[in-house]
Design a protein around this motif. Sequence first.
Motif, PDB file in Angstrom:
ATOM      1  N   ILE A 114     -38.160  22.699 -40.484  1.00 40.43           N
ATOM      2  CA  ILE A 114     -39.197  23.560 -39.887  1.00 40.43           C
ATOM      3  C   ILE A 114     -38.944  23.745 -38.396  1.00 40.43           C
ATOM      4  O   ILE A 114     -39.076  24.846 -37.855  1.00 40.43           O
ATOM      5  N   ASP A 115     -38.528  22.674 -37.747  1.00 40.21           N
ATOM      6  CA  ASP A 115     -38.237  22.728 -36.318  1.00 40.21           C
ATOM      7  C   ASP A 115     -37.222  23.807 -35.972  1.00 40.21           C
ATOM      8  O   ASP A 115     -37.255  24.373 -34.878  1.00 40.21           O
ATOM      9  N   TYR A 116     -36.288  24.044 -36.861  1.00 41.00           N
ATOM     10  CA  TYR A 116     -35.196  24.958 -36.559  1.00 41.00           C
ATOM     11  C   TYR A 116     -35.435  26.338 -37.131  1.00 41.00           C
ATOM     12  O   TYR A 116     -35.151  27.345 -36.488  1.00 41.00           O
TER      13      TYR A 116
ATOM     14  N   MET B 134     -44.253  25.453 -51.476  1.00 46.16           N
ATOM     15  CA  MET B 134     -45.680  25.701 -51.266  1.00 46.16           C
ATOM     16  C   MET B 134     -46.231  24.832 -50.131  1.00 46.16           C
ATOM     17  O   MET B 134     -47.093  25.263 -49.363  1.00 46.16           O
ATOM     18  N   LEU B 135     -45.705  23.624 -50.035  1.00 46.76           N
ATOM     19  CA  LEU B 135     -46.247  22.673 -49.065  1.00 46.76           C
ATOM     20  C   LEU B 135     -45.948  23.072 -47.626  1.00 46.76           C
ATOM     21  O   LEU B 135     -46.575  22.580 -46.700  1.00 46.76           O
ATOM     22  N   ILE B 136     -44.941  23.903 -47.423  1.00 45.00           N
ATOM     23  CA  ILE B 136     -44.659  24.297 -46.040  1.00 45.00           C
ATOM     24  C   ILE B 136     -45.034  25.753 -45.835  1.00 45.00           C
ATOM     25  O   ILE B 136     -44.190  26.652 -45.773  1.00 45.00           O
TER      26      ILE B 136
ATOM     27  N   VAL C 120     -31.561  12.924 -50.126  1.00 47.53           N
ATOM     28  CA  VAL C 120     -32.646  13.319 -49.227  1.00 47.53           C
ATOM     29  C   VAL C 120     -33.707  14.063 -50.040  1.00 47.53           C
ATOM     30  O   VAL C 120     -33.394  15.041 -50.697  1.00 47.53           O
ATOM     31  N   PRO C 121     -34.951  13.606 -50.014  1.00 41.36           N
ATOM     32  CA  PRO C 121     -35.984  14.298 -50.801  1.00 41.36           C
ATOM     33  C   PRO C 121     -36.153  15.722 -50.295  1.00 41.36           C
ATOM     34  O   PRO C 121     -36.101  15.969 -49.078  1.00 41.36           O
ATOM     35  N   SER C 122     -36.351  16.649 -51.240  1.00 37.10           N
ATOM     36  CA  SER C 122     -36.419  18.055 -50.853  1.00 37.10           C
ATOM     37  C   SER C 122     -37.529  18.288 -49.848  1.00 37.10           C
ATOM     38  O   SER C 122     -37.352  19.018 -48.866  1.00 37.10           O
ATOM     39  N   LEU C 123     -38.673  17.639 -50.075  1.00 38.43           N
ATOM     40  CA  LEU C 123     -39.804  17.844 -49.177  1.00 38.43           C
ATOM     41  C   LEU C 123     -39.435  17.448 -47.741  1.00 38.43           C
ATOM     42  O   LEU C 123     -39.686  18.199 -46.787  1.00 38.43           O
ATOM     43  N   ALA C 124     -38.784  16.283 -47.613  1.00 43.33           N
ATOM     44  CA  ALA C 124     -38.383  15.824 -46.290  1.00 43.33           C
ATOM     45  C   ALA C 124     -37.395  16.799 -45.661  1.00 43.33           C
ATOM     46  O   ALA C 124     -37.474  17.113 -44.474  1.00 43.33           O
TER      47      ALA C 124
ATOM     48  N   VAL D 166     -39.259  19.815 -44.390  1.00 46.07           N
ATOM     49  CA  VAL D 166     -40.038  19.511 -43.190  1.00 46.07           C
ATOM     50  C   VAL D 166     -39.132  19.394 -41.966  1.00 46.07           C
ATOM     51  O   VAL D 166     -39.434  19.899 -40.895  1.00 46.07           O
ATOM     52  N   LEU D 167     -38.005  18.750 -42.153  1.00 42.92           N
ATOM     53  CA  LEU D 167     -37.103  18.548 -41.025  1.00 42.92           C
ATOM     54  C   LEU D 167     -36.538  19.876 -40.516  1.00 42.92           C
ATOM     55  O   LEU D 167     -36.221  20.018 -39.341  1.00 42.92           O
TER      56      LEU D 167
ATOM     57  N   VAL E 102     -34.307   8.110 -48.051  1.00 49.19           N
ATOM     58  CA  VAL E 102     -32.837   8.197 -48.140  1.00 49.19           C
ATOM     59  C   VAL E 102     -32.251   6.783 -48.234  1.00 49.19           C
ATOM     60  O   VAL E 102     -31.370   6.509 -49.052  1.00 49.19           O
TER      61      VAL E 102
ATOM     62  N   PHE F 196     -42.808  19.423 -59.520  1.00 46.23           N
ATOM     63  CA  PHE F 196     -43.967  19.499 -58.635  1.00 46.23           C
ATOM     64  C   PHE F 196     -45.148  20.207 -59.319  1.00 46.23           C
ATOM     65  O   PHE F 196     -46.282  19.743 -59.290  1.00 46.23           O
TER      66      PHE F 196
ATOM     67  N   ILE G 243     -44.678  11.404 -45.361  1.00 43.93           N
ATOM     68  CA  ILE G 243     -44.227  12.791 -45.237  1.00 43.93           C
ATOM     69  C   ILE G 243     -45.410  13.749 -45.355  1.00 43.93           C
ATOM     70  O   ILE G 243     -45.585  14.643 -44.517  1.00 43.93           O
TER      71      ILE G 243
ATOM     72  N   SER H 191     -36.030   9.898 -54.977  1.00 45.50           N
ATOM     73  CA  SER H 191     -36.165  10.967 -53.998  1.00 45.50           C
ATOM     74  C   SER H 191     -37.385  11.845 -54.296  1.00 45.50           C
ATOM     75  O   SER H 191     -38.092  12.270 -53.394  1.00 45.50           O
TER      76      SER H 191
ATOM     77  N   MET I  47     -41.529  28.083 -40.650  1.00 49.74           N
ATOM     78  CA  MET I  47     -42.026  28.068 -42.023  1.00 49.74           C
ATOM     79  C   MET I  47     -41.590  29.345 -42.716  1.00 49.74           C
ATOM     80  O   MET I  47     -42.400  30.243 -42.988  1.00 49.74           O
TER      81      MET I  47
ATOM     82  N   ILE J  81     -41.904  23.461 -54.515  1.00 43.52           N
ATOM     83  CA  ILE J  81     -42.321  22.507 -53.483  1.00 43.52           C
ATOM     84  C   ILE J  81     -42.482  23.223 -52.139  1.00 43.52           C
ATOM     85  O   ILE J  81     -43.232  22.772 -51.267  1.00 43.52           O
TER      86      ILE J  81
END
Lengths: 217, 415, 222
Positions: free
Chosen positions: A74-76, A157-159, A64-68, A71-72, C196, C75, C176, C159, A79, A155
């Motif tokens: 964030i809901d829980y 930084m993006l969130i 799973v990419p770290s960025l994804a 982001v996923l 993934v 990054f 994304i 990834s 930020m 990374i």
Amino acid sequence: MTGFFDIPSDLQHSWLGLVGLHLREALLPVLAGLVLSLPVAQLCVRFRWFYAPVFGVTTVLYAVPSLAFFVLLIDYTGMTESTVMIPLAVYSLVVLVPAIVDGVRSVPPETLAAATAMGLGPVRRYLQVQLPIAVPAIIAGLRVAAVSSISLVSIGMLIGNQGALGNLLNDAQIYHRPELAVNSVVTTAALGILVDALLVLVRTLLTPWMPRKGASR
Amino acid sequence: MNAGRARASELLKPPPSRLSGNGQAPPNRRKRGVLIRIESVTKRYPDGTVAVDGLSLEIPDGAITVLVGPSGCGKTTTLRMVNRMVEPTEGRILLDGEDIRQRPVNTLRRSMGYVIQNAGLFQHRTILDNIATVPRLLGWGRRKARARAAELMERVGLDASLGKRYPYQLSGGQQQRVGVARALAADPPVLLMDEPFSAVDPVVRKGLQDELLRIQDELGKTIVFVTHDIDEAVKLGTMVAVLRTGGRLAQFAPPAELLSAPADAFVEDFLGADRGIRRLSFFPSAGLALETGPVVPIDADAARLGSHDGAPYLLVTDADGRPLGWGEPGRLTAGAVEREHLLPYGRPFVPGSDSLRTALDGSVLSPTGWAVAVDGEGRTVGVVSQQVIGEAIRAAHSRLADGAAGDAADAGAAR
Amino acid sequence: MTVIDFARAFFGDSAHWHGEDGIPHRVVQHLLYSAEALAIAAAIGLPVGLLTGHHRRGGNTLALVATAARALPTFGLLVLMFTWLGFGLVPVMIPLVALAVPPVLVTAYEAVRSVDPPPVDAARGMGMSETRILLQVELPVALPLVLSGLRTAAVQVVSTATIAAYVSFGGLGRYIIDGLAQKDYEKVVGGATLVVGLALATLAVFWAVARIAVSPGVRRSH
């Protein structure tokens, strides 16, 4: 003229403050990963069938990419730092479990048999024989986990600027100060190398029984 | 077919007997090996360690020369200098008169079979392809190389069905046979063997040693064999070089001479305690005066049982003449000999192909002190007492002393 | 709404299946530059790793280089390269290659170095050239480990290649990054799912390659 270490005020930290923040965000998850992976690895050693599913799940998580991942979450978790740290803990777990399993399995069976024959119970045997002998493998795993964790924090930084030293990358673009990006990369790399060197030192201290390189032909 | 016959025929197998197989090359065999001359060779490592120190050896062609000694005596280094895996610091090595440095190193190595401990097989290649390695290096086609490999599997006593397997599917002994087959594949005149049988158990090792002697009897290679086991050296070697720590030669002699006349205390110590007994392996049992009087068939009549010339025991045989066991004359009843009450007869020897050592061993093992001699089929040809064997040993010793001073090789090869 | 609902919505929208920003195009883009980065990393890491492993020397230097390369924040390096060099393939390739080289290099070295010495000794004694020894004796035995290094690198590249979208590059990272900017979670979840999936497909490819390329005589002992 603003200098290399003059950090824009929007980051609310000095350079050293960012370094501290970065280390905390990177290393706390590794520590959490280590604490979690020890029992998981021991289960894998005890019950061989347990290793395959654990290995499968961790491999998928690693993909799973770290960025994804950030982001996923964030809901829980919003930020916040936790959003960065939880994935990093998972990645550490993924690196550490196989390293520890290999390390503990590399203990020669005759050594274990001797320990059992001398009357060491399972707990003592684990703490006094298996774990110490697995230290080099565990540290090797920790080195990979820690260095990659330090690299990945940026990374964040993006969130919402949760990337500690990585936040400098954003400011470098906003304020057209490329030296801030250089500062971010160089400082992060230096931290990685420093932590790696520290872990090598720890291994040397923990394993006086290992032959030193160059000592024998 | 009974068990006795099977055992007798096993004893009969030709060359494991060192008396016929182990001397100079028999006549009518064309010369296949080459002579290796090691001339005052020294190997000194940069850190000052001297592995081999001024060693000179003339390794005869078509025979097995064993380098033996304790660890650190430079025996492996010496072997590895012959195929230039190690380059000497001083001195030179000649192959049929030609300095080995004059040939490209890989050409030289391809002309020498190389067998090491644990065989060193390529785990990713099938047995056939392992054996075919050097022929393929020499540019043979795949089909021809595999055919040759299959031929060699048979020669070293491996079932052809193993050819498609991988090394991990074979036992240690089988792997070692593959190692020997691989070394022989391109029919090199020289075979270098570095402790090839050290990692297998004693029973398997004996089988491999016998097999090597048998193969050598057929092929007549120049074999240089390194071992730390003096018994292996004595068993296999036509010539044995004993090296001492620090890489110096202690003695270079045929095994019989080594056993009878060790050059110094080091060699004597290295040979171990019972070298007198072991030396008997080099004396033939052919000249032993066998007695047939005390041998009676199981269906012998009372008269036959009575005429035993005062021998304390009689050897009872079955109808075919195979030994059954010893009985006291007074206790044997004509027509009613009970096999299960006979005393065991120990291990029989075959006069001619077995040595005096085997004969003596047979008499020591027999509760009566008499050894049983049988022919190739396991049929009794006579019995002999310890006393007679003892006389034969003394006679052999004095013949040696009378003959060319200490030329034990001739005595060993006496046929 | 759960992650699965987002994913369903994303993949169910036919607008996501064609055009410049369509899934097929983005997947191909992502694969192309992942493959390119891996190829460059292999071209650097494999020869160096295999040769140093064969000579059983230079391990310390190699470890230092690998540690330094690992410590470079991917990054940060991407942003820095973009700042210096502007938009283009090179600023994206440099951080991805730096990410992929250490696992390829270190495992190739370890794999060859740890090959059982006796067969190598036997090969040398039989008169094999050093090149042949490396390619025909050591590499076949080391292959499972060498492949595992390439596999780790490939999964990391696939990834991590998502971040290339931050410097206006294509690939699955677009979903994304754009989704994050537009607060469009369908896109984010869809993009993450695709990455993934691609990483798992990469694992499957390596598994298949290992099945085919590794000798049955070697496979068993690993």
